[in-house]
Design a protein around this motif. Structure first.
Motif, PDB file in Angstrom:
ATOM      1  N   ILE A  78       0.840  -1.203   0.000  1.00  0.00           N
ATOM      2  CA  ILE A  78       0.000   0.000   0.000  1.00  0.00           C
ATOM      3  C   ILE A  78       0.874   1.252   0.000  1.00  0.00           C
ATOM      4  O   ILE A  78       0.646   2.195  -0.769  1.00  0.00           O
ATOM      5  N   ASP A  79       1.909   1.261   0.848  1.00  0.00           N
ATOM      6  CA  ASP A  79       2.808   2.417   0.910  1.00  0.00           C
ATOM      7  C   ASP A  79       3.581   2.610  -0.397  1.00  0.00           C
ATOM      8  O   ASP A  79       3.873   3.728  -0.793  1.00  0.00           O
ATOM      9  N   ARG A  80       3.878   1.502  -1.057  1.00  0.00           N
ATOM     10  CA  ARG A  80       4.696   1.577  -2.269  1.00  0.00           C
ATOM     11  C   ARG A  80       3.901   2.025  -3.491  1.00  0.00           C
ATOM     12  O   ARG A  80       4.385   2.813  -4.302  1.00  0.00           O
ATOM     13  N   ILE A  81       2.656   1.529  -3.648  1.00  0.00           N
ATOM     14  CA  ILE A  81       1.919   1.794  -4.895  1.00  0.00           C
ATOM     15  C   ILE A  81       0.666   2.649  -4.694  1.00  0.00           C
ATOM     16  O   ILE A  81       0.004   2.976  -5.658  1.00  0.00           O
ATOM     17  N   ASN A  82       0.317   2.992  -3.489  1.00  0.00           N
ATOM     18  CA  ASN A  82      -0.844   3.766  -3.025  1.00  0.00           C
ATOM     19  C   ASN A  82      -2.078   2.876  -2.854  1.00  0.00           C
ATOM     20  O   ASN A  82      -2.175   1.790  -3.426  1.00  0.00           O
ATOM     21  N   ILE A  83      -3.021   3.365  -2.071  1.00  0.00           N
ATOM     22  CA  ILE A  83      -4.149   2.519  -1.643  1.00  0.00           C
ATOM     23  C   ILE A  83      -5.085   2.173  -2.798  1.00  0.00           C
ATOM     24  O   ILE A  83      -5.632   1.070  -2.858  1.00  0.00           O
ATOM     25  N   THR A 187       2.490   5.917   4.801  1.00  0.00           N
ATOM     26  CA  THR A 187       2.103   7.028   3.924  1.00  0.00           C
ATOM     27  C   THR A 187       0.795   7.682   4.376  1.00  0.00           C
ATOM     28  O   THR A 187       0.398   8.710   3.818  1.00  0.00           O
ATOM     29  N   TYR A 188       0.136   7.097   5.369  1.00  0.00           N
ATOM     30  CA  TYR A 188      -1.087   7.687   5.910  1.00  0.00           C
ATOM     31  C   TYR A 188      -0.700   8.735   6.953  1.00  0.00           C
ATOM     32  O   TYR A 188       0.098   8.461   7.845  1.00  0.00           O
ATOM     33  N   GLU A 189      -1.277   9.912   6.843  1.00  0.00           N
ATOM     34  CA  GLU A 189      -0.854  11.060   7.648  1.00  0.00           C
ATOM     35  C   GLU A 189      -0.763  10.777   9.158  1.00  0.00           C
ATOM     36  O   GLU A 189       0.232  11.166   9.789  1.00  0.00           O
TER      37      GLU A 189
END
Length: 197
Positions: A78-83, A187-189
Motif C-alpha cells: 500500500i505504501d509503495r503503490i498507493n491505496i 504514507t497515511y498522515e
C-alpha cells in the motif's frame, strides 16, 4: 438488491474490498460467483450488517457460491503503490483465486484496471445493489477483521481487536504515545512521525 448486472455472459463475478481507510494492516478483497437464478434476501452491504450477521452470511456464501477468492495487499505494498492501486491489485488477486474463470466482472466503485480483457462494469455503491458485490464485501470484511484480531495479539498497544486498524481516537492516541509498528501504513498522515519543536 439484484442478483446479476447482466445475463448474457456467465459466470459473472462481483468484487469488493475492505480496509481502504485503515491506518494499519492489509487491504483485503474478495470475488464471488453465484449460481444462475441464485437469490438470498439476507445478503447486504457488509457495513449495514452486524458482526454476527456477517459471520452467519459468510457461511451461507461459502456454501452457495460457485466460486470465491480472497486477495490481499499488505501495508508495505500500500505504501509503495498507493491505496487505490493496492485495492485494485487485491481484487485482481481475488479473481486469480476463483476456481471458475468469470466472463463478466462487476466491481464496487468507479475505478478498474483491465483483468485479462474480461468485460466489466464498475458500480458506485455496488455493495448495496448487487448480490455478488455485497457477498464479496462480507467475505473481505470478515476475513480482514479476523486478520486484524490475530495481529492484535502481536501488537496489543493499538486495540486492533476492537478498532480493526481504523483511525479511531484510541488508535490515533496509541500511535502518538507509542509510535508506529511494522504493520502501520506509513504514507497515511496519522502514521507519519511528528517533528518536535
Amino acid at each position: 438488491m439484484q442478483a446479476f448486472y447482466q445475463t448474457e455472459l456467465y459466470p459473472e463475478a462481483g468484487c469488493d474490498e475492505a480496509g481502504r481507510g485503515c491506518l494499519a494492516g492489509p487491504v483485503v478483497a474478495a470475488a464471488v460467483i453465484f449460481p444462475k437464478n441464485y437469490f438470498n434476501q439476507s445478503i447486504n452491504d457488509s457495513k449495514q450488517l452486524s458482526e454476527k450477521q456477517r459471520l452467519i452470511l459468510r457461511e451461507e456464501i461459502l456454501r452457495d457460491a460457485v466460486a470465491y477468492g480472497i486477495g490481499i495487499c499488505d501495508n508495505n505494498e500500500i505504501d509503495r503503490i498507493n491505496i487505490l492501486q493496492a485495492s485494485l491489485l487485491a481484487m485482481h488477486r481475488a479473481l486469480d483465486q476463483l476456481a471458475v474463470r468469470p466472463q463478466f466482472i462487476i466491481i464496487d466503485g468507479n475505478k478498474w484496471k483491465d483483468y485479462h480483457h474480461t468485460p466489466f462494469q464498475t458500480v458506485v455503491k455496488g455493495d448495496s445493489k448487487y448480490l455478488s458485490i455485497a457477498a464479496a464485501s462480507i467475505l473481505a470484511k470478515t476475513y480482514r477483521d479476523e486478520w486484524m484480531v490475530k495481529a492484535a495479539a502481536d501488537y496489543p498497544l493499538y486495540n486492533w481487536e476492537k478498532n480493526k486498524g481504523y483511525p479511531t481516537k484510541d488508535h490515533r492516541l496509541a500511535i502518538i504515545e507509542h509510535g508506529v509498528c511494522p504493520l502501520h501504513r506509513l504514507t497515511y498522515e496519522p502514521c507519519q512521525p511528528r517533528l518536535s519543536l
